[in-house]
Design a protein around this motif. Structure first.
Motif, PDB file in Angstrom:
ATOM      1  N   GLY A  22       0.807  -1.214   0.000  1.00 35.35           N
ATOM      2  CA  GLY A  22       0.000   0.000   0.000  1.00 35.35           C
ATOM      3  C   GLY A  22       0.838   1.261   0.000  1.00 35.35           C
ATOM      4  O   GLY A  22       0.533   2.227  -0.716  1.00 35.35           O
ATOM      5  N   ILE A  23       1.900   1.274   0.782  1.00 36.42           N
ATOM      6  CA  ILE A  23       2.778   2.443   0.831  1.00 36.42           C
ATOM      7  C   ILE A  23       3.468   2.652  -0.517  1.00 36.42           C
ATOM      8  O   ILE A  23       3.596   3.783  -1.009  1.00 36.42           O
ATOM      9  CB  ILE A  23       3.820   2.279   1.953  1.00 36.42           C
ATOM     10  CG1 ILE A  23       3.112   2.307   3.318  1.00 36.42           C
ATOM     11  CG2 ILE A  23       4.877   3.379   1.877  1.00 36.42           C
ATOM     12  CD1 ILE A  23       4.020   1.990   4.487  1.00 36.42           C
ATOM     13  N   ARG A  24       3.869   1.544  -1.142  1.00 39.00           N
ATOM     14  CA  ARG A  24       4.522   1.649  -2.445  1.00 39.00           C
ATOM     15  C   ARG A  24       3.553   2.225  -3.486  1.00 39.00           C
ATOM     16  O   ARG A  24       3.916   3.089  -4.295  1.00 39.00           O
ATOM     17  CB  ARG A  24       5.015   0.269  -2.886  1.00 39.00           C
ATOM     18  CG  ARG A  24       5.825   0.295  -4.176  1.00 39.00           C
ATOM     19  CD  ARG A  24       6.285  -1.085  -4.588  1.00 39.00           C
ATOM     20  NE  ARG A  24       7.104  -1.685  -3.556  1.00 39.00           N
ATOM     21  CZ  ARG A  24       6.771  -2.801  -2.895  1.00 39.00           C
ATOM     22  NH1 ARG A  24       5.645  -3.408  -3.178  1.00 39.00           N
ATOM     23  NH2 ARG A  24       7.566  -3.290  -1.980  1.00 39.00           N
ATOM     24  N   VAL A  25       2.309   1.757  -3.452  1.00 33.56           N
ATOM     25  CA  VAL A  25       1.319   2.246  -4.409  1.00 33.56           C
ATOM     26  C   VAL A  25       1.004   3.717  -4.166  1.00 33.56           C
ATOM     27  O   VAL A  25       0.746   4.471  -5.111  1.00 33.56           O
ATOM     28  CB  VAL A  25       0.033   1.396  -4.331  1.00 33.56           C
ATOM     29  CG1 VAL A  25      -1.106   2.046  -5.103  1.00 33.56           C
ATOM     30  CG2 VAL A  25       0.304   0.004  -4.886  1.00 33.56           C
ATOM     31  N   PHE A  26       1.031   4.148  -2.907  1.00 34.99           N
ATOM     32  CA  PHE A  26       0.777   5.556  -2.601  1.00 34.99           C
ATOM     33  C   PHE A  26       1.778   6.443  -3.346  1.00 34.99           C
ATOM     34  O   PHE A  26       1.404   7.423  -3.998  1.00 34.99           O
ATOM     35  CB  PHE A  26       0.881   5.786  -1.097  1.00 34.99           C
ATOM     36  CG  PHE A  26       0.751   7.222  -0.682  1.00 34.99           C
ATOM     37  CD1 PHE A  26      -0.486   7.850  -0.672  1.00 34.99           C
ATOM     38  CD2 PHE A  26       1.871   7.953  -0.312  1.00 34.99           C
ATOM     39  CE1 PHE A  26      -0.607   9.184  -0.297  1.00 34.99           C
ATOM     40  CE2 PHE A  26       1.763   9.288   0.068  1.00 34.99           C
ATOM     41  CZ  PHE A  26       0.516   9.902   0.076  1.00 34.99           C
ATOM     42  N   TYR A  27       3.052   6.102  -3.271  1.00 34.19           N
ATOM     43  CA  TYR A  27       4.077   6.900  -3.954  1.00 34.19           C
ATOM     44  C   TYR A  27       3.964   6.773  -5.473  1.00 34.19           C
ATOM     45  O   TYR A  27       4.125   7.759  -6.203  1.00 34.19           O
ATOM     46  CB  TYR A  27       5.471   6.473  -3.493  1.00 34.19           C
ATOM     47  CG  TYR A  27       5.826   6.966  -2.109  1.00 34.19           C
ATOM     48  CD1 TYR A  27       6.082   8.317  -1.872  1.00 34.19           C
ATOM     49  CD2 TYR A  27       5.902   6.090  -1.034  1.00 34.19           C
ATOM     50  CE1 TYR A  27       6.392   8.778  -0.613  1.00 34.19           C
ATOM     51  CE2 TYR A  27       6.219   6.539   0.243  1.00 34.19           C
ATOM     52  CZ  TYR A  27       6.457   7.887   0.449  1.00 34.19           C
ATOM     53  OH  TYR A  27       6.767   8.344   1.703  1.00 34.19           O
ATOM     54  N   GLN A  28       3.677   5.568  -5.946  1.00 33.77           N
ATOM     55  CA  GLN A  28       3.530   5.383  -7.390  1.00 33.77           C
ATOM     56  C   GLN A  28       2.335   6.165  -7.924  1.00 33.77           C
ATOM     57  O   GLN A  28       2.377   6.724  -9.019  1.00 33.77           O
ATOM     58  CB  GLN A  28       3.373   3.892  -7.703  1.00 33.77           C
ATOM     59  CG  GLN A  28       4.645   3.087  -7.473  1.00 33.77           C
ATOM     60  CD  GLN A  28       4.423   1.595  -7.667  1.00 33.77           C
ATOM     61  OE1 GLN A  28       3.367   1.077  -7.307  1.00 33.77           O
ATOM     62  NE2 GLN A  28       5.414   0.908  -8.200  1.00 33.77           N
ATOM     63  N   GLY A  29       1.257   6.203  -7.145  1.00 35.43           N
ATOM     64  CA  GLY A  29       0.077   6.954  -7.550  1.00 35.43           C
ATOM     65  C   GLY A  29       0.355   8.438  -7.653  1.00 35.43           C
ATOM     66  O   GLY A  29      -0.048   9.093  -8.627  1.00 35.43           O
ATOM     67  N   LEU A  30       1.067   8.990  -6.673  1.00 32.07           N
ATOM     68  CA  LEU A  30       1.403  10.413  -6.707  1.00 32.07           C
ATOM     69  C   LEU A  30       2.283  10.750  -7.910  1.00 32.07           C
ATOM     70  O   LEU A  30       2.183  11.836  -8.482  1.00 32.07           O
ATOM     71  CB  LEU A  30       2.127  10.817  -5.418  1.00 32.07           C
ATOM     72  CG  LEU A  30       1.265  10.976  -4.159  1.00 32.07           C
ATOM     73  CD1 LEU A  30       2.143  11.267  -2.954  1.00 32.07           C
ATOM     74  CD2 LEU A  30       0.241  12.090  -4.341  1.00 32.07           C
ATOM     75  N   ALA A  31       3.119   9.787  -8.294  1.00 28.57           N
ATOM     76  CA  ALA A  31       4.023  10.022  -9.416  1.00 28.57           C
ATOM     77  C   ALA A  31       3.374   9.743 -10.771  1.00 28.57           C
ATOM     78  O   ALA A  31       3.945  10.064 -11.814  1.00 28.57           O
ATOM     79  CB  ALA A  31       5.276   9.154  -9.270  1.00 28.57           C
ATOM     80  N   SER A  32       2.163   9.162 -10.764  1.00 27.90           N
ATOM     81  CA  SER A  32       1.559   8.710 -12.012  1.00 27.90           C
ATOM     82  C   SER A  32       1.003   9.838 -12.874  1.00 27.90           C
ATOM     83  O   SER A  32       0.837   9.677 -14.083  1.00 27.90           O
ATOM     84  CB  SER A  32       0.418   7.727 -11.704  1.00 27.90           C
ATOM     85  OG  SER A  32      -0.684   8.403 -11.099  1.00 27.90           O
ATOM     86  N   GLY A  33       0.660  10.975 -12.255  1.00 31.39           N
ATOM     87  CA  GLY A  33       0.042  12.050 -12.997  1.00 31.39           C
ATOM     88  C   GLY A  33      -1.451  11.881 -13.194  1.00 31.39           C
ATOM     89  O   GLY A  33      -2.089  12.674 -13.890  1.00 31.39           O
ATOM     90  N   CYS A  34      -2.029  10.860 -12.585  1.00 30.63           N
ATOM     91  CA  CYS A  34      -3.460  10.597 -12.720  1.00 30.63           C
ATOM     92  C   CYS A  34      -4.263  11.409 -11.707  1.00 30.63           C
ATOM     93  O   CYS A  34      -3.746  11.819 -10.666  1.00 30.63           O
ATOM     94  CB  CYS A  34      -3.761   9.119 -12.499  1.00 30.63           C
ATOM     95  SG  CYS A  34      -2.997   8.019 -13.694  1.00 30.63           S
TER      96      CYS A  34
END
Length: 354
Positions: free
Chosen positions: A169-181
């Protein structure tokens, strides 16, 4: 919080109701007064009052909508002039997928998802600062809004989903912020089965269609009904903790003290036999007999399998036609984010593997 302090962080806890504008404004003024700035916001508050919509009260609806709708708007307005790096909204999967008994909670999370896009459009014209992201979280294994084991087991059987590990979950949080979505939907579990459900590959539907294409069973309807009633009474008795001999399928469901917990357990047991069923089945019908009639009308082949009458039919008529199902891909845990930029028609799937 002690874990954060042990790492050298300063943690300050303030209790307030963000759905009250004066309290939200006061919190932000206090932060600016003490620290001079605010770098980011994580809106993770939420309330659930699970019940089918026809039974909800106005007060329950308000309790669920207030933190995620009114509270979100209040926080955004209170920080609208601040140079934020990010504004993260913790939404939930029901906002995209829906969930029986959570119509208000689904609506509240859908509002968060839409608001993320709205705030990003304001940021594009310099009326807000910081990237806004709404994350539709699944069930977390640790913390969060926990649910009973029966519900978790049903999610695994029906969707192939299981509770998400904290590290993922923590990894996805950072990936989501970086996704531009604007928003991402996160699920954890069996990649193949979830992909069938969410991305409509048609594999599951194809299997069900193949099943329904079998020749009609040469079973006496009266015998099928009698055997189904017997099996159903046994199942209901096991779940309700009572003897099958005491069950009268003509009695109103209320006479058995049926509630949402019992209904969830019944749905879970029936889905093991019939596949995915309407979660409102026991609200749509007044007696067990009515439920049985529905199952006989909509799923006669499953009733025959359940009672063993289909085996007798095969012995009389010979083997069934063979239906070949493509070999399944190897199962594995995954995290999937469906990244939606402007609308569902422009959806783009992104898979984030832990």
């Amino acid at each position: 919080m002690n874990d954060l302090r042990s790492l050298g962080a300063r943690v300050q806890y303030e209790q307030l109701d963000i759905s009250i504008k004066e309290q939200a404004d006061g919190l932000i003024r206090s932060i600016k007064g003490q620290y001079g700035k605010l770098n980011g916001v994580i809106h993770s508050s939420g309330v659930v009052r699970d019940s089918f919509l026809l039974r909800k009260t106005a007060e329950e609806l308000h309790q669920v909508l207030a933190p995620k709708v009114t509270g979100l708007v209040n926080l955004d307005l209170a920080t609208r002039d601040m140079p934020l790096d990010f504004f993260a909204l913790f939404s939930s999967a029901p906002g995209s997928l829906g969930n029986p008994g959570q119509a208000d909670y689904a609506a509240a999370n859908a509002f968060m998802d839409a608001y993320a896009g709205y705030r990003n459009t304001l940021a594009a014209v310099n009326r807000r600062q910081g990237r806004t992201l709404s994350i539709g979280w699944p069930l977390w294994k640790e913390g969060g809004m926990l649910t009973d084991q029966e519900t978790q087991d049903r999610m695994l059987r029906s969707w192939g989903m299981h509770a998400m590990e904290t590290e993922a979950g923590i990894r996805v949080f950072y990936q989501g912020l970086a996704s531009g979505c604007d928003r991402v939907l996160v699920v954890a579990g069996d990649a193949r089965r979830i992909r069938e459900k969410l991305l409509a590959t048609g594999t599951a539907a194809g299997q069900e269609t193949a099943r329904s294409m079998k020749a009609e069973l040469a079973v006496d309807p009266a015998v099928l009904k009698a055997e189904t009633v017997s099996r159903f009474k046994t199942l209901f008795g096991e779940v309700a903790g009572m003897s099958a001999s005491r069950i009268d399928i003509r009695e109103p469901l209320e006479s058995y003290g049926i509630d949402s917990i019992l209904i969830n357990q019944l749905n879970g047991r029936l889905e093991q036999i019939f596949g995915e069923l309407s979660k409102t089945l026991f609200y749509e019908y007044q007696t067990l007999g009515d439920v049985i009639e529905h199952l006989l009308a909509e799923h006669p082949d499953r009733c025959a399998e359940w009672t063993g009458l289909d085996r007798q039919d095969r012995e009389r008529s010979g083997p069934d036609e063979a239906f070949v199902v493509p070999e399944a891909a190897e199962d594995g845990d995954w995290i999937s984010c469906a990244c939606i930029a402007k609308g569902p028609e422009e959806a783009e799937e992104r898979l984030f593997y832990p």
